[in-house]
Design a protein around this motif. Structure first.
Motif, short mmCIF file in Angstrom:
data_model
loop_
_atom_site.label_atom_id
_atom_site.label_comp_id
_atom_site.label_asym_id
_atom_site.label_seq_id
_atom_site.Cartn_x
_atom_site.Cartn_y
_atom_site.Cartn_z
N ARG A 1 15.91 19.34 -3.09
CA ARG A 1 14.88 19.55 -2.08
C ARG A 1 13.68 18.61 -2.32
N THR A 2 13.25 18.50 -3.57
CA THR A 2 12.12 17.62 -3.90
C THR A 2 12.47 16.18 -3.56
N VAL A 3 13.70 15.80 -3.88
CA VAL A 3 14.11 14.42 -3.63
C VAL A 3 14.20 14.17 -2.12
N ARG A 4 14.68 15.17 -1.38
CA ARG A 4 14.77 15.00 0.07
C ARG A 4 13.39 14.72 0.65
N ARG A 5 12.39 15.42 0.14
CA ARG A 5 11.01 15.18 0.59
C ARG A 5 10.54 13.79 0.19
N ALA A 6 10.94 13.37 -1.00
CA ALA A 6 10.54 12.02 -1.45
C ALA A 6 11.19 10.96 -0.57
N VAL A 7 12.47 11.16 -0.27
CA VAL A 7 13.18 10.18 0.57
C VAL A 7 12.50 10.10 1.94
N ASN A 8 12.10 11.27 2.45
CA ASN A 8 11.41 11.31 3.73
C ASN A 8 10.09 10.52 3.67
N ARG A 9 9.34 10.71 2.59
CA ARG A 9 8.03 10.05 2.51
C ARG A 9 8.16 8.55 2.23
N VAL A 10 9.05 8.19 1.33
CA VAL A 10 9.21 6.78 0.98
C VAL A 10 9.90 6.02 2.11
N GLY A 11 10.89 6.65 2.71
CA GLY A 11 11.69 5.98 3.75
C GLY A 11 12.88 5.31 3.11
N PRO A 12 14.06 5.44 3.73
CA PRO A 12 15.28 4.92 3.11
C PRO A 12 15.22 3.42 2.82
N ASP A 13 14.55 2.64 3.67
CA ASP A 13 14.50 1.19 3.47
C ASP A 13 13.75 0.79 2.20
N TRP A 14 12.85 1.66 1.75
CA TRP A 14 12.00 1.31 0.61
C TRP A 14 12.42 2.01 -0.67
N LEU A 15 13.48 2.79 -0.58
CA LEU A 15 13.84 3.65 -1.71
C LEU A 15 14.18 2.87 -2.97
N GLY B 1 0.83 -1.21 0.00
CA GLY B 1 0.00 0.00 0.00
C GLY B 1 0.86 1.26 0.00
N HIS B 2 1.89 1.26 0.80
CA HIS B 2 2.81 2.39 0.90
C HIS B 2 3.46 2.68 -0.46
N LEU B 3 3.97 1.65 -1.09
CA LEU B 3 4.64 1.83 -2.39
C LEU B 3 3.65 2.32 -3.45
N ILE B 4 2.45 1.78 -3.43
CA ILE B 4 1.47 2.19 -4.45
C ILE B 4 1.05 3.65 -4.23
N ALA B 5 0.86 4.03 -2.99
CA ALA B 5 0.44 5.40 -2.70
C ALA B 5 1.45 6.41 -3.25
N LEU B 6 2.73 6.02 -3.29
CA LEU B 6 3.77 6.96 -3.72
C LEU B 6 4.33 6.66 -5.12
N HIS B 7 3.72 5.72 -5.84
CA HIS B 7 4.34 5.28 -7.10
C HIS B 7 4.39 6.38 -8.14
N ASP B 8 3.46 7.33 -8.04
CA ASP B 8 3.37 8.37 -9.07
C ASP B 8 4.12 9.65 -8.67
N TYR B 9 4.93 9.56 -7.65
CA TYR B 9 5.66 10.73 -7.15
C TYR B 9 6.45 11.39 -8.28
N ARG B 10 6.23 12.70 -8.50
CA ARG B 10 6.92 13.42 -9.57
C ARG B 10 8.05 14.25 -8.97
N TYR B 11 9.21 14.24 -9.61
CA TYR B 11 10.35 14.98 -9.06
C TYR B 11 10.53 16.34 -9.71
N ALA B 12 9.94 16.55 -10.89
CA ALA B 12 10.06 17.84 -11.58
C ALA B 12 9.05 17.88 -12.71
#
Ligand code: ATP
Ligand code: MG
Length: 462
Positions: free
Chosen positions: A346-360, A326-337
């Motif tokens: 900055r955008t990527v830092r936010r993405a890393v925060n939301r996805v979590g380093p273990d799931w990156l 569920g976590h991965l699907i919720a964020l699968h469409d994350y756009r970086y630019a």
């Protein structure tokens, strides 16, 4: 075909049984896999010795399924299932044999097995015992029932799933009459427990041919256990990003994973394959078409994550798998630019925060699979963004930049010591600080954060 090299422990078990006057063979999947040059997952042994006689011969045994004739012989840490030749009685509910009957005849035992390639036995003393043309079918790369297909699927409908799963694992086709019979017995799958179906679906998805899910759909199988996939195949995507309907897109994305996700831990690989299978499952429900005839799928990621969790619960997955997919699907469409724009750290830092380093790593693989199954005309820019995001994420992590509450230079006790009233406001303040640090990584020092927290304390100052 390869020759069969029995492991020493299997040889030992067979020899012990033979020394006591019994017959014994390696049988089933291990014979099939050895002949194909694949490494067998386990070695099963079939014998005319009764379970009690097997137990007498070996000091360490476990009564794995003694009523079905199976005893596990333990040799050091390794277990080998030794099963007495048996004839499966009439099946009660397309699932359970009512009773099993032991026999002294190997052929009768081989005859209860599902497919010709699974119905061969081998020992060094006798060589290959192949009564039903398993070798021919291995060479011709086909899955064929032992005996009459209709009878075999009537006895046990799980074999329907096994046929498709083996065809995906081995890259084999399914023989015509077996195929016809599967289609006519598809409805019987509803009588099979969802756990047993799930096991087969998982093996199919994790195989080198996940696209065989399409065959399962055409045969009417997914309609029984995953009707959502049938809906995906019936959902066109009229917009510039796509050239396939949702179902075909999903299949292409799954195929992209083959050979590319093997470096993941097995658990993550399973989670990724289910995440790719279900990443767009929300699309049929949210699809709209605007005045210009362009299809939109607003909020399909969140809707899809909810639906995926529901589906996986229905398939009786554990909570960790359900949550992670569920976590991965919720964020699968994350756009970086935006299109043709550089990706910002900055955008990527936010993405890393939301996805979590273990799931990156898993997240990026999901995105890569998704993109590669979209309109190839737009692919280069999307891939460029993805590779910039990966590079930046790598840099953010190796620089030890703060990307989680855990990594913040202050914690709740620091704030309480600084005069914050214990309670809800602590959490809110920490969130505020993390938010700030995600924008200003250099600000992650005790001093600066305590000062900022103090400012937060004074109303009007923030
Ligand atoms: P794998 O271990 O890769 O899943 P396998 O063929 O070894 O494949 P198992 O479930 O371990 O499958 O079963 C071992 C053997 O038992 C099979 O090769 C087959 O001969 C027989 N068998 C298993 N399940 C069935 C079934 N539902 N109907 C008939 N025979 C079966
Ligand atoms: Mg097996």
């Amino acid at each position: 075909m390869d020759t069969i090299q029995l492991p020493e422990k299997v040889k030992y078990i067979i020899q012990e049984l033979r020394a006591d006057g019994f017959e014994a063979f390696a049988v089933g999947g291990c014979v099939r896999d050895s002949l194909l040059g694949r490494i067998p997952g386990d070695w099963d042994i079939t014998t005319n010795a009764k379970p009690a006689q097997v137990k007498q011969l070996f000091p360490h045994t476990i009564d794995t399924g003694i009523e079905h004739g199976t005893v596990t012989v333990m040799l050091e840490r390794d277990g080998f299932e030794v099963t007495t030749y048996r004839i499966d009685g009439e099946y009660e509910d397309a699932r359970h044999p009512k009773q099993v009957e032991f026999t002294q005849n190997l052929t009768e035992d081989l005859c209860r097995r599902d497919f010709t390639i699974n119905a061969m036995a081998y020992s060094d003393e006798t060589g290959l015992i192949d009564v039903f043309g398993g070798m021919r079918d291995l060479e011709q790369r086909v899955i064929r029932c032992v005996g009459r297909a209709d009878d075999r699927f009537d006895e046990d409908a799980l074999r329907i799933m096994r046929a498709v799963r083996f065809s995906a694992q081995l890259g084999f086709s399914i023989e015509q009459d077996t195929l016809r019979s599967i289609a006519s017995h598809a409805g019987n799958l509803s009588r099979i427990s969802i756990e047993r179906i799930r096991t087969e679906l998982t093996k199919l998805l994790l195989s080198d041919h996940p696209e065989r899910l399409l065959a399962a759909q055409e045969l009417g199988l997914t309609r029984v256990f995953l009707p959502e996939f049938d809906r995906m195949l019936a959902t066109p995507q009229e917009n510039p990003h796509h050239i396939y309907d949702v179902g075909a897109h999903t299949i292409h994305a799954l195929q992209h994973l083959v050979g590319r996700d093997t470096q993941l831990p097995p658990k993550n690989q399973l989670i990724l394959r289910y995440a790719v299978l279900l990443h767009d499952v929300g699309k049929p429900a949210v699809r709209t078409v605007d005045a210009a005839g362009v299809a939109h799928f607003y909020h399909h990621a969140e809707t899809g994550a909810d639906m995926a969790r529901e589906i996986l619960r229905r398939l009786r997955f554990d909570n960790e798998t359900i949550g992670s997919v569920g976590h991965l699907i919720a964020l699968h469409d994350y756009r970086y630019a935006s299109e043709n724009k550089a990706v910002s750290e900055r955008t990527v830092r936010r993405a890393v925060n939301r996805v979590g380093p273990d799931w990156l790593e898993t997240h990026f693989l999901l995105q890569e699979a998704d993109l590669n199954a979209q309109n190839p005309a737009l692919l280069p820019d999307k891939l460029r963004q993805l590779s910039e995001a990966k590079a930046l994420a790598g840099r953010i992590l190796s620089a030890g930049q703060c990307i989680s509450l855990k990594m913040l230079a202050v914690n709740g006790s620091d704030l309480i010591a600084a005069g914050f009233p214990p309670g809800k406001s602590i959490g809110a303040a920490l969130d505020d600080l993390l938010n700030y640090v995600l924008e200003h990584p250099e600000a992650n020092t005790r001093e600066e954060l305590l000062a900022r927290a103090a400012a937060l304390l004074e109303p009007g100052k923030h």
